[in-house]
Design an enzyme around this catalytic site. Structure first.
Site, PDB file in Angstrom:
ATOM      1  CG  ASP A 155      -1.940  -1.083   1.226  1.00  0.00           C
ATOM      2  OD1 ASP A 155      -2.252  -1.593   0.137  1.00  0.00           O
ATOM      3  OD2 ASP A 155      -2.442  -1.431   2.314  1.00  0.00           O
ATOM      4  CE1 TYR A 160       2.795  -6.433   4.669  1.00  0.00           C
ATOM      5  CE2 TYR A 160       2.170  -8.688   5.194  1.00  0.00           C
ATOM      6  CZ  TYR A 160       2.388  -7.692   4.268  1.00  0.00           C
ATOM      7  OH  TYR A 160       2.201  -7.955   2.925  1.00  0.00           O
ATOM      8  CG  ASP A 168      -5.154   2.639   4.729  1.00  0.00           C
ATOM      9  OD1 ASP A 168      -5.974   3.552   4.465  1.00  0.00           O
ATOM     10  OD2 ASP A 168      -4.349   2.205   3.886  1.00  0.00           O
ATOM     11  NE  ARG A 185      -5.277  -1.929   2.860  1.00  0.00           N
ATOM     12  CZ  ARG A 185      -5.939  -1.791   1.714  1.00  0.00           C
ATOM     13  NH1 ARG A 185      -6.936  -0.933   1.616  1.00  0.00           N
ATOM     14  NH2 ARG A 185      -5.615  -2.507   0.652  1.00  0.00           N
TER      15      ARG A 185
END
Length: 245
Positions: A46, A74, A88, A183
């Site tokens: 992203d 992550y 987000d 997300r």
């Protein structure tokens, strides 16, 4: 003027993608830094996210298919109480919930349901294609469509304390299969707690065997940072053969 017959560079570059850049932006910038058009990436990040992005260069672009399916890791922050249009911090606020007093133990208990083989509905703002069009293209037109849940695997999902001055923010550390949306995990955890949530400060810490320790900042990308082609398949089984074979 005749084109140069000199071969271009080949190899793999591990980039620490900065925030505010799309993966395509990184590819375009790297083409200039490396002096070749033959650059591709092995998995979209992203725009607001940072961290490990693998680039195939020259003949390395043909090896990206071995890198794209690799598992990812992550870290990011789940912000309880606020839902957004993109799931987000980049999106518009779409709902607000009173979730004061939610504890670390409660968030950890809710997160357990999202470990293992699960189904996820991809966000509208994503690169997933439906009917030949990417979802983010439809989202920009104000169109929202039904999305089929997709199977993904979350290998581990650890919930850690967030900033001490933000009681509704918790840190997530996730190891997952390719195609998992962090997300969506954050939003689903918020719903499981009876409210809503969004994700912020997402950072990809590894892709397969490649970690942040291997990565170089985008402005440091150069032919000197190219890894040999064999690095792109170093995670695959290896067989030593002699001339007799």
């Amino acid at each position: 003027m005749a084109r140069s017959s000199l071969p271009g560079p080949d190899g793999l570059v591990v980039v620490d993608k900065p925030a505010g850049w799309t993966s395509h932006d990184v590819v375009a910038k790297s083409r200039g830094l490396l002096g070749t058009r033959k650059v591709g990436h092995a998995g979209t990040l992203d725009p607001d996210a940072t961290g490990v992005l693998l680039l195939g260069v020259g003949r390395g672009t043909k090896l990206l298919r071995f890198l794209s399916p690799l598992g990812k890791a992550y870290v990011g922050e789940v912000v309880l109480g606020t839902e957004t249009s993109t799931l987000d911090a980049a999106g518009d606020v779409t709902a607000v919930h009173t979730m004061d007093g939610t504890t670390l133990e409660q968030v950890r208990a809710a997160a357990v349901a999202f470990v293992g083989d699960i189904l996820q509905i991809p966000p509208m703002v994503s690169a997933v294609k439906v009917g030949g069009k990417r979802l983010h293209e439809l989202a920009r037109q104000g169109i929202e469509i039904e999305r089929e849940p997709r199977p993904v695997t979350v290998h581990h999902l650890d919930v850690l304390p967030g900033p001490p001055d933000e009681p509704l923010v918790f840190t997530l550390a996730v190891g997952c299969s390719s195609g998992t949306y962090i997300r969506t995990l954050a939003a689903d955890i918020g719903h499981a707690l009876g409210g809503g949530a969004h994700l912020r400060n997402l950072r990809r810490t590894s892709v397969g065997p490649f970690t942040l320790a291997d990565a170089v900042p985008l402005d440091k990308v150069s032919p000197d940072e190219l890894r040999p082609l064999v690095e792109a398949v170093r995670h695959l089984p290896r067989i030593e053969a002699d001339e007799a074979l």
